[in-house]
Motif scaffolding. Structure first.
Motif, PDB file in Angstrom:
ATOM      1  N   VAL A  54       0.832  -1.209   0.000  1.00  0.00           N
ATOM      2  CA  VAL A  54       0.000   0.000   0.000  1.00  0.00           C
ATOM      3  C   VAL A  54       0.868   1.262   0.000  1.00  0.00           C
ATOM      4  O   VAL A  54       0.453   2.293  -0.529  1.00  0.00           O
ATOM      5  N   ALA A  55       2.086   1.176   0.562  1.00  0.00           N
ATOM      6  CA  ALA A  55       3.012   2.317   0.475  1.00  0.00           C
ATOM      7  C   ALA A  55       3.372   2.564  -0.987  1.00  0.00           C
ATOM      8  O   ALA A  55       3.447   3.714  -1.437  1.00  0.00           O
ATOM      9  N   GLU A  56       3.574   1.485  -1.744  1.00  0.00           N
ATOM     10  CA  GLU A  56       3.845   1.634  -3.176  1.00  0.00           C
ATOM     11  C   GLU A  56       2.645   2.234  -3.901  1.00  0.00           C
ATOM     12  O   GLU A  56       2.792   3.109  -4.755  1.00  0.00           O
ATOM     13  N   LEU A  57       1.456   1.788  -3.552  1.00  0.00           N
ATOM     14  CA  LEU A  57       0.255   2.354  -4.175  1.00  0.00           C
ATOM     15  C   LEU A  57       0.148   3.848  -3.881  1.00  0.00           C
ATOM     16  O   LEU A  57      -0.245   4.630  -4.747  1.00  0.00           O
ATOM     17  N   ALA A  58       0.526   4.253  -2.675  1.00  0.00           N
ATOM     18  CA  ALA A  58       0.521   5.682  -2.336  1.00  0.00           C
ATOM     19  C   ALA A  58       1.512   6.447  -3.203  1.00  0.00           C
ATOM     20  O   ALA A  58       1.235   7.569  -3.634  1.00  0.00           O
ATOM     21  N   ARG A  59       2.688   5.844  -3.462  1.00  0.00           N
ATOM     22  CA  ARG A  59       3.667   6.517  -4.335  1.00  0.00           C
ATOM     23  C   ARG A  59       3.097   6.708  -5.734  1.00  0.00           C
ATOM     24  O   ARG A  59       3.262   7.765  -6.345  1.00  0.00           O
ATOM     25  N   SER A 100       0.498   9.052   4.824  1.00  0.00           N
ATOM     26  CA  SER A 100       1.102  10.374   4.750  1.00  0.00           C
ATOM     27  C   SER A 100       2.543  10.193   4.270  1.00  0.00           C
ATOM     28  O   SER A 100       3.342   9.558   4.941  1.00  0.00           O
ATOM     29  N   THR A 101       2.858  10.731   3.096  1.00  0.00           N
ATOM     30  CA  THR A 101       4.171  10.543   2.480  1.00  0.00           C
ATOM     31  C   THR A 101       5.013  11.808   2.596  1.00  0.00           C
ATOM     32  O   THR A 101       4.573  12.885   2.211  1.00  0.00           O
ATOM     33  N   GLN A 102       6.214  11.638   3.132  1.00  0.00           N
ATOM     34  CA  GLN A 102       7.188  12.729   3.208  1.00  0.00           C
ATOM     35  C   GLN A 102       8.432  12.313   2.432  1.00  0.00           C
ATOM     36  O   GLN A 102       8.807  11.134   2.442  1.00  0.00           O
ATOM     37  N   LEU A 119       1.408   5.318   8.046  1.00  0.00           N
ATOM     38  CA  LEU A 119       0.030   4.855   7.983  1.00  0.00           C
ATOM     39  C   LEU A 119      -0.637   5.277   9.279  1.00  0.00           C
ATOM     40  O   LEU A 119      -0.252   4.823  10.367  1.00  0.00           O
ATOM     41  N   GLU A 120      -1.616   6.173   9.161  1.00  0.00           N
ATOM     42  CA  GLU A 120      -2.244   6.781  10.329  1.00  0.00           C
ATOM     43  C   GLU A 120      -3.750   6.561  10.320  1.00  0.00           C
ATOM     44  O   GLU A 120      -4.358   6.362   9.270  1.00  0.00           O
TER      45      GLU A 120
END
Length: 177
Positions: A54-59, A100-102, A119-120
């Motif tokens: 899911v982190a990749e999907l966010a990217r 939330s991506t930084q 992931l919050e």
């Protein structure tokens, strides 16, 4: 693999139709997700292998389609070199959450790009008196390569996406990892 590809295409389309919002206070891009049955394991919470997915999907969602196509035409490839995850709380089936991506770069080091996906708890589910709970944090160290394997400046990746330009922070070289 086909399901992941479909999810990536969906996130790219959503990024065009409904671009994610830049959070100027946190210098992040926030994207809402939900824990679907494909993400859960036999213990009925999000599987630990789903967090990097899911982190990749966010990217994919935070980048813009034009920038991705331009990089593809130039033969540039975004490569994850390192990834670590800190798990804090489980995400339950169908629970909403925010990624939330930084993005940071170290001053004087134009090779590496550092991304942190937090992931919050979704704001609709958060306690109004306190801050949102953190479920997990995914740290990613990435590099940009051309098709011949030659490293390209990370600024090229940032320049290919307006949203990333808005949040990328340069960290002084004395705090270089």
């Amino acid at each position: 693999m086909i399901v992941l590809t479909c999810r990536i295409i969906l996130q790219m389309a959503l990024g065009v139709i409904s671009p994610p919002k830049v959070n100027p206070l946190k210098r992040s891009i926030d994207v809402a997700f939900r824990c679907y049955p494909i993400d859960i394991d036999t213990f009925l919470h999000m599987n630990n292998g789903s967090y990097p997915r899911v982190a990749e999907l966010a990217r994919w969602r935070t980048h813009n389609l034009k920038g991705i196509l331009d990089m593809y035409r130039k033969g540039l490839i975004f490569v994850i070199a390192e990834q670590s995850i800190t798990y804090q709380r489980p995400i339950q089936p169908f629970q909403k959450y925010i990624i939330s991506t930084q993005i940071t770069r170290h001053q004087g080091d134009d090779k590496w790009l550092h991304l942190q996906h937090t992931l919050e708890q979704h704001p609709n589910d958060a306690n109004p008196e306190g801050s949102a709970k953190t479920f997990a944090t995914v740290h990613v160290k990435a590099v940009l390569k051309d098709r011949k394997g030659k490293t390209q400046p990370s600024q090229v990746m940032i320049d290919s996406c307006e949203r990333w330009k808005d949040i990328c922070q340069i960290i002084p070289s004395n705090s270089h990892q």
